[in-house]
Design a protein around this motif. Structure first.
Motif, short mmCIF file in Angstrom:
data_model
loop_
_atom_site.label_atom_id
_atom_site.label_comp_id
_atom_site.label_asym_id
_atom_site.label_seq_id
_atom_site.Cartn_x
_atom_site.Cartn_y
_atom_site.Cartn_z
N LYS A 142 -7.40 12.47 -4.34
CA LYS A 142 -7.40 11.15 -3.70
C LYS A 142 -6.01 10.85 -3.12
O LYS A 142 -5.88 10.43 -1.97
CB LYS A 142 -7.80 10.09 -4.73
CG LYS A 142 -7.85 8.67 -4.19
CD LYS A 142 -8.35 7.71 -5.27
CE LYS A 142 -8.08 6.28 -4.89
NZ LYS A 142 -6.77 5.78 -5.23
N ILE A 143 -4.98 11.12 -3.91
CA ILE A 143 -3.62 10.80 -3.45
C ILE A 143 -3.21 11.72 -2.29
O ILE A 143 -2.59 11.30 -1.32
CB ILE A 143 -2.62 10.85 -4.62
CG1 ILE A 143 -2.92 9.68 -5.55
CG2 ILE A 143 -1.17 10.77 -4.15
CD1 ILE A 143 -2.29 9.76 -6.89
N ALA A 144 -3.59 13.00 -2.42
CA ALA A 144 -3.28 13.94 -1.33
C ALA A 144 -3.93 13.45 -0.04
O ALA A 144 -3.32 13.49 1.04
CB ALA A 144 -3.77 15.33 -1.70
N LYS A 145 -5.15 12.96 -0.15
CA LYS A 145 -5.88 12.50 1.04
C LYS A 145 -5.20 11.26 1.63
O LYS A 145 -4.98 11.16 2.83
CB LYS A 145 -7.33 12.20 0.66
CG LYS A 145 -8.24 11.87 1.82
CD LYS A 145 -9.70 11.95 1.39
CE LYS A 145 -10.62 11.43 2.47
NZ LYS A 145 -10.70 9.98 2.56
N PHE A 148 -2.09 10.31 1.33
CA PHE A 148 -0.82 10.66 1.95
C PHE A 148 -1.04 11.37 3.28
O PHE A 148 -0.33 11.14 4.26
CB PHE A 148 0.02 11.55 1.02
CG PHE A 148 1.26 10.86 0.55
CD1 PHE A 148 2.27 10.54 1.45
CD2 PHE A 148 1.41 10.48 -0.77
CE1 PHE A 148 3.41 9.87 1.02
CE2 PHE A 148 2.54 9.81 -1.20
CZ PHE A 148 3.54 9.51 -0.29
N ASP A 149 -2.06 12.23 3.29
CA ASP A 149 -2.33 12.98 4.52
C ASP A 149 -2.69 12.01 5.66
O ASP A 149 -2.18 12.12 6.77
CB ASP A 149 -3.46 13.98 4.28
CG ASP A 149 -3.64 14.86 5.49
OD1 ASP A 149 -2.66 15.52 5.87
OD2 ASP A 149 -4.74 14.85 6.09
N GLU A 150 -3.54 11.05 5.35
CA GLU A 150 -3.93 10.08 6.40
C GLU A 150 -2.71 9.30 6.88
O GLU A 150 -2.52 9.07 8.07
CB GLU A 150 -4.99 9.12 5.84
CG GLU A 150 -6.35 9.77 5.81
CD GLU A 150 -7.37 8.98 4.98
OE1 GLU A 150 -8.46 9.53 4.75
OE2 GLU A 150 -7.06 7.84 4.54
N PHE A 151 -1.88 8.93 5.92
CA PHE A 151 -0.68 8.17 6.28
C PHE A 151 0.24 9.02 7.18
O PHE A 151 0.67 8.57 8.25
CB PHE A 151 0.07 7.74 5.00
CG PHE A 151 1.45 7.23 5.26
CD1 PHE A 151 1.64 5.98 5.82
CD2 PHE A 151 2.56 8.02 4.98
CE1 PHE A 151 2.93 5.51 6.09
CE2 PHE A 151 3.84 7.57 5.24
CZ PHE A 151 4.03 6.30 5.80
N LEU A 152 0.49 10.25 6.77
CA LEU A 152 1.42 11.09 7.55
C LEU A 152 0.83 11.46 8.91
O LEU A 152 1.57 11.57 9.89
CB LEU A 152 1.78 12.35 6.75
CG LEU A 152 2.72 12.10 5.55
CD1 LEU A 152 2.80 13.31 4.64
CD2 LEU A 152 4.13 11.70 6.00
N LYS A 165 0.84 -1.20 0.00
CA LYS A 165 0.00 0.00 0.00
C LYS A 165 0.88 1.26 0.00
O LYS A 165 0.65 2.20 -0.75
CB LYS A 165 -0.89 -0.03 1.26
CG LYS A 165 -2.04 0.91 1.16
CD LYS A 165 -2.98 0.75 2.33
CE LYS A 165 -3.81 2.02 2.45
NZ LYS A 165 -4.30 2.25 3.78
N PHE A 166 1.92 1.22 0.83
CA PHE A 166 2.82 2.38 0.92
C PHE A 166 3.54 2.60 -0.41
O PHE A 166 3.57 3.72 -0.93
CB PHE A 166 3.84 2.14 2.05
CG PHE A 166 4.87 3.24 2.16
CD1 PHE A 166 4.56 4.44 2.76
CD2 PHE A 166 6.14 3.06 1.64
CE1 PHE A 166 5.50 5.46 2.85
CE2 PHE A 166 7.10 4.07 1.73
CZ PHE A 166 6.77 5.27 2.34
N ASN A 167 4.06 1.52 -0.97
CA ASN A 167 4.80 1.65 -2.24
C ASN A 167 3.92 2.18 -3.36
O ASN A 167 4.35 3.03 -4.16
CB ASN A 167 5.41 0.30 -2.66
CG ASN A 167 6.51 -0.11 -1.68
OD1 ASN A 167 7.05 0.71 -0.95
ND2 ASN A 167 6.82 -1.41 -1.64
N THR A 168 2.67 1.69 -3.42
CA THR A 168 1.75 2.15 -4.47
C THR A 168 1.47 3.65 -4.29
O THR A 168 1.44 4.41 -5.26
CB THR A 168 0.42 1.37 -4.39
OG1 THR A 168 0.72 0.01 -4.31
CG2 THR A 168 -0.47 1.64 -5.58
#
Ligand code: HEM
Length: 536
Positions: free
Chosen positions: A275-278, A280-284, A236-239
């Protein structure tokens, strides 16, 4: 009215017969620019507006060019509307060099409505990066980039100004200073040892090692530990990281022809960036919460502090008067992670490729590391600085394969360069790759000859010699130079010290390049490693 193709994310006119559809898709795949122009012309505009649009734009263009009597840099011939967009090929650094050979070291292109000056010689680069440095410290705006960098709160892609200045000084002083880089020595050495062990495991069976995957995971693991405090390497992280990188270079129609921004909406570009910004934001957010939790429970040891811990600490101290929001922290971490991982991985991948292609260079390097190591089990980071030939090998790799082949800047005021007028807001593209292969500077420029960097103090990584600027130059030059060099050299020295490397089945080395944020190998580097019997 238009049918969406499953595989290509394109909208196809269903009235075409199947042969025409296949030809259309093949054409689109040849170039992202082609994708744009075909989508635009054949499928949206042609049916209804093109005659009117072309006439209006052409007249406007004619009147604007006759109105301006400025001495602008030479330009290639332009088409209406898209102007020079069709000239930028898939391997953009190569197609820009080809055009520059015809039009000169300072060439003005119009990508849709955006003026772009392409800089292709060391002298022209010096004019931009040194003589007129203050005019060219911006990066240029982009809606997509703003969306994925918390509205431009990052360091690498934001424009010059007080915010950038303060942020950069925090990064340089607290994250990437000599002392800070040294504090991550243990992380680098542990990950290097793990990489060696992984190669070792393949040796007995004589099996093929996917070096591309191996060094990508090495640089990813080091940067995760350094920036985020621990490793993240699940699928998931790599994708997520891969999609982010694709988005940074995604072609946006609206960026070049603002009146056609709706094409980006139709292609789903904005939805994708949101979608990607969201994600990444959740991950960070998760990473920050985890670090805060660890910090409260066990107070992170000074030695084990990651970049995120340091930034959280700076936010608490609130000494500088700098507005240190959580979004700023996330944007900086994201920036550094992406800027560092892909570039170091790319440099390593090309270095191994060139060593494989040049057995004599490999032998000379192995001799040098043997002499230094004197049979010790590994080469320590502290000794790396003594390896002059290794330094030359890395420089030669960066000259031929600058991991970031193009440096983007923008002008913040009208200025004259080499007798030509450059207008405010013009995008600047410095073709580092072309400068590194300029036959007017480099003897036999296409040859891999590290010796050219021996016994000369002319070339360093500081950007003071514009013939060699893989890390850029000046105030916006790469702040991660020392970190990158230490990491790449440690990995290179230890792998060639421990193993002989060969292509499986004695194949010829394929050197095709990818089209991406950084230019890496198109095809994975597959090698067979054999432990070296005599280490001294
Ligand atoms: C081989 C490795 C690397 C290469 C070739 C490279 C190259 C570059 C280049 C060409 C620039 C633009 C410079 C300019 O505009 O003049 C840049 C900027 C940057 N790099 Fe690197 N880089 C590498 C590794 C790293 C590492 C390891 C880090 C951090 C740990 C890093 C962090 C950054 C940042 C934050 C910027 C933005 C600076 C700004 O805009 O003020 N880079 N890099």
């Amino acid at each position: 009215m238009y049918k969406k193709m499953e595989t290509s994310n394109l909208y196809i006119n269903p009235s075409l017969n199947s042969k025409q559809q296949i030809r259309f898709i093949k054409l689109l795949r040849t170039s992202p620019k082609m994708l744009f122009s075909m989508n635009l012309f054949a499928y949206f505009v042609v049916p209804s507006f093109i005659p009117i649009l072309v006439t209006i734009t052409y007249l406007k263009w004619l009147s604007s060019s006759s109105r301006t009597h400025k001495n602008l840099p030479p330009s290639p011939w332009k088409l209406p509307i898209i102007r020079n967009l069709h000239l930028v090929g898939k391997n953009y650094h190569r197609s820009l060099r080809k055009l520059a050979r015809k039009h000169g070291p300072l060439m003005l292109m119009h990508l849709g409505s955006v003026p772009v000056v392409v800089v292709s010689t060391a002298h022209a680069a010096q004019e931009i990066l040194k003589t007129n440095e203050l005019v060219f410290l911006d990066r240029g705006e982009s809606d997509i980039i703003r969306k994925i960098t918390y509205g431009g709160k990052d360091i690498a892609l934001s424009n010059y100004g007080e915010y950038w200045r303060q942020l950069r000084s925090i990064v340089v002083l607290h994250l990437l200073s000599n002392k800070s880089v040294q504090s991550f020595q243990q992380v680098r050495e542990e990950e290097m040892t793990l990489m060696i062990e992984k190669i070792q495991e393949t040796c007995g069976s004589n099996s093929v090692v996917n070096f591309t995957k191996l060094i990508l995971s090495f640089s990813n693991d080091v940067m995760c530990r350094v920036a985020l405090g621990r490793k993240y390497n699940g699928k998931k992280f790599n994708t997520m990281v891969e999609q982010f990188k694709q988005l940074v270079v995604a072609f946006s129609v609206g960026q070049y022809i603002p009146s056609l921004s709706w094409v980006d909406e139709l292609r789903g570009l904005h939805a994708r960036s949101q979608k990607i910004a969201k994600e990444f934001d959740e991950f960070l957010e998760g990473v920050i919460e985890e670090r805060l939790c660890i910090d409260t429970k066990e107070s992170v040891d000074h030695q084990d502090r990651s970049f995120i811990d340091i930034l959280l600490e700076k936010q608490k101290e609130d000494e500088s008067g700098f507005q240190f929001s959580r979004d700023t922290i996330k944007a900086v971490i994201l920036d550094i992670f992406v800027a560092a991982t892909d570039t170091t991985f790319t440099a390593l991948e090309w270095a191994f490729s060139e060593l494989l292609r040049n057995p004599l260079v490999m032998k000379t390097l192995q001799k040098e590391v043997n002499l230094l190591a004197q049979g010790k089990p590994k080469i320590n980071e502290g000794d790396i600085g003594k390896l002059e030939y290794l330094d030359a090998v890395l420089k030669e790799t960066m000259r031929l394969h600058a991991p970031a082949p193009i440096i983007p800047r923008a002008s913040s005021q009208d200025v004259q360069i080499m007798g030509y007028e450059i207008e405010t807001g013009t995008r600047i593209v410095i073709n580092v790759w072309a400068i590194g292969r300029d036959p007017a500077i480099w003897e036999e420029p296409e040859e891999f000859r590290p010796e050219r960097f021996l016994n000369t103090s002319s070339y360093d990584y500081k950007g003071s010699h514009f013939e060699f600027i893989p890390f850029g130059a000046g105030r916006r030059g790469c702040p991660g130079t020392q970190f990158a060099n230490t990491l790449i050299k440690l990995a290179l020295a230890n792998v060639v010290y421990k193993f002989d490397l060969a292509l499986p089945g004695g194949e010829n080395m394929d050197m095709s390049e990818s089209t991406a944020l950084t230019v890496h190998r198109l095809n994975h580097l597959l090698l067979v490693a054999t432990p070296r019997s005599k280490l001294n």
